[in-house]
Each structure stands twice: as structure tokens, then as C-alpha cells.
Scaffold this motif. Structure first.
Motif, PDB file in Angstrom:
ATOM      1  N   GLY A   1     -39.766  -5.034 -40.185  1.00 37.47           N
ATOM      2  CA  GLY A   1     -39.393  -3.686 -40.592  1.00 37.47           C
ATOM      3  C   GLY A   1     -39.268  -2.755 -39.408  1.00 37.47           C
ATOM      4  O   GLY A   1     -40.205  -2.604 -38.624  1.00 37.47           O
ATOM      5  N   GLY A   2     -38.104  -2.101 -39.281  1.00 39.38           N
ATOM      6  CA  GLY A   2     -37.832  -1.231 -38.140  1.00 39.38           C
ATOM      7  C   GLY A   2     -37.768   0.231 -38.491  1.00 39.38           C
ATOM      8  O   GLY A   2     -37.009   0.990 -37.881  1.00 39.38           O
ATOM      9  N   GLY A   3     -38.555   0.644 -39.486  1.00 39.22           N
ATOM     10  CA  GLY A   3     -38.686   2.063 -39.772  1.00 39.22           C
ATOM     11  C   GLY A   3     -39.805   2.671 -38.953  1.00 39.22           C
ATOM     12  O   GLY A   3     -40.320   2.061 -38.014  1.00 39.22           O
TER      13      GLY A   3
ATOM     14  N   SER B   1     -40.650  -0.807 -23.718  1.00 42.81           N
ATOM     15  CA  SER B   1     -41.093  -0.601 -22.329  1.00 42.81           C
ATOM     16  C   SER B   1     -42.461  -1.228 -22.081  1.00 42.81           C
ATOM     17  O   SER B   1     -42.829  -1.480 -20.925  1.00 42.81           O
ATOM     18  N   HIS B   2     -43.214  -1.478 -23.151  1.00 44.31           N
ATOM     19  CA  HIS B   2     -44.507  -2.155 -23.032  1.00 44.31           C
ATOM     20  C   HIS B   2     -44.410  -3.643 -23.339  1.00 44.31           C
ATOM     21  O   HIS B   2     -45.428  -4.311 -23.534  1.00 44.31           O
ATOM     22  N   GLY B   3     -43.186  -4.149 -23.418  1.00 45.20           N
ATOM     23  CA  GLY B   3     -42.991  -5.585 -23.547  1.00 45.20           C
ATOM     24  C   GLY B   3     -42.636  -6.099 -24.919  1.00 45.20           C
ATOM     25  O   GLY B   3     -42.435  -7.307 -25.094  1.00 45.20           O
ATOM     26  N   ALA B   4     -42.562  -5.225 -25.921  1.00 41.15           N
ATOM     27  CA  ALA B   4     -42.192  -5.680 -27.258  1.00 41.15           C
ATOM     28  C   ALA B   4     -40.714  -6.054 -27.315  1.00 41.15           C
ATOM     29  O   ALA B   4     -39.885  -5.424 -26.645  1.00 41.15           O
ATOM     30  N   SER B   5     -40.399  -7.065 -28.110  1.00 43.90           N
ATOM     31  CA  SER B   5     -39.002  -7.404 -28.393  1.00 43.90           C
ATOM     32  C   SER B   5     -38.599  -6.680 -29.670  1.00 43.90           C
ATOM     33  O   SER B   5     -39.228  -6.860 -30.716  1.00 43.90           O
ATOM     34  N   ILE B   6     -37.561  -5.867 -29.590  1.00 37.64           N
ATOM     35  CA  ILE B   6     -37.076  -5.088 -30.732  1.00 37.64           C
ATOM     36  C   ILE B   6     -35.738  -5.689 -31.149  1.00 37.64           C
ATOM     37  O   ILE B   6     -34.729  -5.505 -30.464  1.00 37.64           O
ATOM     38  N   LEU B   7     -35.724  -6.411 -32.258  1.00 37.62           N
ATOM     39  CA  LEU B   7     -34.551  -7.187 -32.649  1.00 37.62           C
ATOM     40  C   LEU B   7     -33.993  -6.669 -33.968  1.00 37.62           C
ATOM     41  O   LEU B   7     -34.525  -6.963 -35.046  1.00 37.62           O
ATOM     42  N   THR B   8     -32.914  -5.899 -33.888  1.00 36.10           N
ATOM     43  CA  THR B   8     -32.254  -5.428 -35.103  1.00 36.10           C
ATOM     44  C   THR B   8     -31.220  -6.456 -35.547  1.00 36.10           C
ATOM     45  O   THR B   8     -30.865  -7.375 -34.815  1.00 36.10           O
TER      46      THR B   8
ATOM     47  N   ARG C   1     -30.892  -7.699 -26.755  1.00 38.18           N
ATOM     48  CA  ARG C   1     -31.162  -8.294 -28.064  1.00 38.18           C
ATOM     49  C   ARG C   1     -30.843  -9.779 -28.063  1.00 38.18           C
ATOM     50  O   ARG C   1     -31.650 -10.613 -28.503  1.00 38.18           O
ATOM     51  N   GLN C   2     -29.659 -10.133 -27.557  1.00 41.21           N
ATOM     52  CA  GLN C   2     -29.246 -11.534 -27.553  1.00 41.21           C
ATOM     53  C   GLN C   2     -30.165 -12.373 -26.665  1.00 41.21           C
ATOM     54  O   GLN C   2     -30.574 -13.485 -27.038  1.00 41.21           O
TER      55      GLN C   2
END
Length: 512
Positions: free
Chosen positions: A36-38, A201-208, A17-18
Motif C-alpha cells: 500500500g502506497g498511501g 533516501s534511507h534505503g527503502a525500495s518504493i515500487l509503484t 523502479r525497474q
């Protein structure tokens, strides 16, 4: 154990994340920024990333923090929508249910029998309506291509079988039951995490823990909720997938939220329930409440449908009238009535329904909508958990068209989520069944942690079927950043306050 069952690119943790948040400042323009992370947001992120688009998802809190952890944990075939003429959404739901059960998430879903006990309070007309509805459900199943081996056809059962499925049903006057099948999730929040990790795994950045402010169709200011630092990013397309908060991102949206409430019981209160005990709501031809077995030896009882005007809270709460309604309705079929003393916890979620002229939120269509605001923000709203994949596909299609993005066709109909496994391959996984149900092919990663540190085999608290290794896995692999993430979303221990308190020391230890 042999080999690591976890794909390294799917790992979400604090370090990733960082690293990815820092890299945003130097990166080229983002193709798709998802807010939105739902369930809808992570579905959009997966769809976009799988098409080859540079995708970033930001979530102010945690994955599945909002409505996506408060669902019924069911993968509906859309049967209730037929009663109000919603043939389109009913068929769409049945198709998406089949995709989840057979292709994308067979490890997180299962077939669930649902039984309506035929007691004297269910008259001939209501029995006929239920039976007609179940037959219509069979037609939906066949139209969606779902094999009877996945979801058997409906039928009438004898009293003895009805009692085997739902042992606490009243025996006096029981004439058998009507049995149908639907899908059930192991847990809704676990599905959200699996989709998010697959997107990663497909390259997206998931930033909570990253909020988005000043949102337009081309940019947003991101605020790191942990440090307070801000960063303005440019995106070719911005997709608003914030559910009941969608009108806060795009004021042109008008929502009419509806609250759905559930009660939580120990499984013992329902005597070994193995089906969804389905009880028609008096005076309604299409609505039921249902009690069904859930994780951690619990039973959930739901569901209400009440208008929820006013400010949208982060955590909605059940009202006294909803609790009374659910108890009163289920007690019409039980041998020994349940009381408030039997309730271990409650939870409530808000459905992001588009405002219409209808009088009741129960009558508002559950069809989703993809809307483009005057500023260019694309909002996807409405719908329901089962149809998240189609909602995401439509939203990304709209983004590609609106922003003239170069992208591959949608791939998510046949894209398995992390851990996906079924059939004989599932049976061969050398891990306890409860771990396979939660992690699929990744279950052996939990055992690897225990092999390295045998103390992690201990339960996180007495009587709770979660090993300490599962908390560690959630921190190292599933993006959990604090103890609330562990107790309230990666597991559902927190639904019962006593269990939550008991497990807190183990949750804190997972971060040490």
C-alpha cells in the motif's frame, strides 16, 4: 543556481523502479514488505527504513492513488473528537499536528485560520458550544507543546475582520465571528510523495505499479502491472497498509467505509477567501462543513460523512444528495447562494473505519488499530492522515516484536522530509513563493530545469499556475510514470476536468 538541492538517494524514477524490482529476485530476505502506497504505507516504509530494516513497499497503482489524495488537506488537531469523549485521539492528533508543522514537514504545512460567522441562525447555545470547543482546542494545542507563534490562540473577532477573512459571508445580522487556528497541507498527495522519497533516501525500495497477491505473514507474489511478470518474495514481516482495501489482503479484517465528499470551486466564487469558512451543521454539536482556499486558485468545500457499503471503487464519486447537502449548508451563511453551476469539480474519499456496533459512521472512532491476522500479516487500519506517523510507528513496533527483528528505535518524530525548511532559511530560498510552498528547499531544482531549458518556464496550460518544469521534475524525481500521475497526484490539475484537458499535451510532453 548553486549545487543540487535534491538528495540523489531520494530520486524516484522509472529506471530506479525497474532496477530495484529486478534486484528483488536476487536479494536476501526482506525485513519488512509494506503493501500500500498511501499515507500510512509510505509512513511505515519510512519508519522501518530509518530503523535500519531492509524495506520494500509495493503499490498496485501510484503513490496516493487511493484515499490519501481525497482528504480535506487539513492537519487536524482532533477537536471534534473531544465532543464524543475521544480525549486520547484528540491529544494524539494535536501532538502529530505539531510534529508536521514544526519538524517533519514545515514546508508542506501552514497555519490556517478558521472562522465561524455569528449570524442570527446561530443561537446562543450553539455559539457557546463552538466557543467552548475552540477553548478546548487551545488546551489541546498547549498540551501538545505547540507555540502560539505556530498556531495562535482562539478569539472572537469583529464583523469587519470576519468579512476580511471570508468576504462572501452575509452582512445582514452579522455579529462578528469566532476565530481559531488549525493546520493545512499544501496537498495531501504531495506529502505522500515526500514521505516516500524520504523513505527511499534511507534505503527503502518504493515500487509503484506492483500488485501483491497470495499474501501471508512471510511472503507474497508480486505482479508487475506494466509487464505482467511475477516474482515471489520472502519477508520476515508483512505489513498491510491498504486502507479501505485492507480486508482484501486480510479477510479477517471487517471494515465499514465512510465516504467524505468535497466540492471544488474557483477562488473567485468565495471572493478571496483567506480562512476556513466554518459552518455548523444544523442539529449537530460537533460537526461542521468548511470552505477553505486550496492550490491552483481554488476553494474546496466539504465534508460529508456517509456510510459507503458495497464494493470499494478505485475512484469514489460524490452523490447528488451530498452535493445538495454541502450547498444547502454553506448557503446558510453566504450573501449570494452558490449553485451547481458554480461547481468546477468534485472529489470523494473513503475512510477505512473498523466495523463496530454503532449506527452511524460519523460516530465510529477514528482511532487506528494494529492487528495481526492468523497468517501473521500485520494490518494497520483506521486513523486519519494527521496521525499517519504514529500509526506507522505502532505498526513497525508490532512487526519488530512479532518477527523478532533487530532494529533501532523509531526516529520519525524528528526526521525531516525531503525539502523540509522553515523560518529564515525558507525566506532565503531564491525561488517564487508558489514553488517554495510545493517543494521547500528543492524549489531551486525547478529553476535549474528552467535555466537548462527556458521553454519549461511556460505554464502547462493558460491560467494554470504549474510550470512545465514541474511536470519534468515529477517524472525525473518524484516517480511519476504516466500523465495521470502528473495531472491527478503530483499536481491537482485533474480535479477540474476542463483544466485537465488543457494540460494533457504538456503532461504527454514531459515523457518525451
Amino acid at each position: 543556481m548553486t549545487g543540487n538541492p535534491v538528495h540523489p538517494d531520494s530520486v524516484l524514477d522509472a529506471a530506479r523502479r525497474q532496477r530495484e524490482l529486478r534486484a528483488l529476485g536476487d536479494a536476501a530476505a526482506i525485513d519488512v514488505l509494506v503493501i500500500g502506497g498511501g499515507i500510512t504505507g509510505v509512513g511505515v516504509a519510512l519508519d522501518a527504513a530509518a530503523r535500519g530494516l531492509r524495506t520494500v513497499l509495493v503499490e498496485k497503482h501510484d503513490l496516493a492513488f487511493g484515499t490519501s489524495r481525497w482528504s480535506s488537506k487539513l492537519v487536524h488537531g482532533g477537536l471534534r473528537y473531544l465532543a464524543s469523549g475521544g480525549v486520547g485521539i484528540a491529544h494524539e492528533s494535536a501532538v502529530e499536528r505539531d510534529i508536521l508543522l514544526t519538524r517533519t514537514a514545515p514546508h508542506l504545512t501552514r497555519a490556517l485560520p478558521q472562522v465561524v460567522p455569528l449570524l442570527p441562525n446561530i443561537g446562543v447555545a450553539q455559539k457557546l458550544l463552538v466557543r467552548t470547543g475552540f477553548v478546548a482546542g487551545d488546551v489541546l494545542r498547549r498540551a501538545a507543546g505547540t507555540a502560539p507563534s505556530v498556531l495562535p490562540r482562539s478569539r472572537r473577532v469583529a464583523a469587519a475582520e470576519a468579512l476580511r477573512l471570508a468576504p462572501t459571508v452575509r452582512r445582514a445580522g452579522l455579529r462578528g465571528g469566532l476565530l481559531a487556528w488549525d493546520g493545512q497541507l499544501v496537498d495531501d498527495a504531495r506529502l505522500v510523495v515526500a514521505i516516500a522519497r524520504t523513505a527511499a533516501s534511507h534505503g527503502a525500495s518504493i515500487l509503484t505499479r506492483v500488485a501483491a497477491t497470495g499474501v501471508s505473514g512471510e511472503q507474497a507474489t508480486l505482479v508487475d502491472q506494466l509487464t505482467g511478470e511475477t516474482l515471489t518474495v520472502t519477508a520476515r514481516s508483512v505489513i498491510n497498509a491498504t486502507g479501505v482495501w485492507a480486508d482484501q489482503v486480510d479477510p479477517s479484517i471487517e471494515l465499514r467505509p465512510s465516504r467524505g465528499t468535497h466540492l471544488v470551486f474557483d477562488a473567485a466564487a468565495f471572493g478571496g477567501l483567506t480562512a476556513s469558512l466554518t459552518v455548523p451543521i444544523p442539529g449537530s454539536t460537533s460537526r461542521f462543513i468548511f470552505a477553505f482556499p486550496a492550490a491552483h486558485n481554488r476553494v474546496y468545500l466539504g465534508l460529508t460523512d456517509e456510510e459507503a457499503p458495497g464494493p470499494v471503487p478505485d475512484v469514489p464519486h460524490a452523490t447528488d444528495s451530498e452535493i445538495d447537502f454541502l450547498l444547502d449548508t454553506v448557503n446558510t451563511v453566504l450573501r449570494e447562494p452558490l449553485t451547481r453551476n458554480d461547481i468546477r469539480g468534485t472529489f470523494a474519499g473513503l475512510r477505512p473505519l473498523l466495523r463496530t456496533g454503532g449506527d452511524s459512521t460519523a460516530d465510529i472512532s477514528r482511532e487506528h488499530a494494529v492487528l495481526t491476522s492468523p497468517t501473521g500479516v500485520i494490518t494497520v487500519v483506521g486513523g486519519k492522515l494527521t496521525t499517519y506517523r504514529k500509526m506507522a510507528e505502532d505498526a513497525v513496533d508490532a512487526a519488530v516484536s512479532h518477527s523478532h527483528l533487530t532494529a533501532s528505535p523509531c526516529r520519525t518524530k524528528r526526521l525531516p522530509l525531503v525539502g523540509a525548511v522553515s523560518g529564515a532559511a525558507r525566506d532565503r530560498i531564491p525561488a517564487p513563493a508558489r514553488l517554495v510552498e510545493r517543494y521547500g528547499s528543492e524549489a531551486t531544482a525547478i529553476l535549474d530545469l528552467i535555466e537548462d531549458s527556458p521553454a519549461l518556464a511556460a505554464p502547462v496550460a493558460p491560467g494554470i499556475d504549474v510550470a512545465a518544469a514541474e511536470f519534468v521534475f515529477a517524472v525525473r524525481t518524484e516517480g511519476a510514470l504516466d500523465i495521470d500521475d502528473l495531472l491527478d497526484r503530483r499536481t491537482r490539475i485533474g480535479l477540474v476536468e476542463d483544466d485537465r484537458r488543457a494540460a494533457e499535451p504538456a503532461a504527454k510532453a514531459a515523457f518525451e
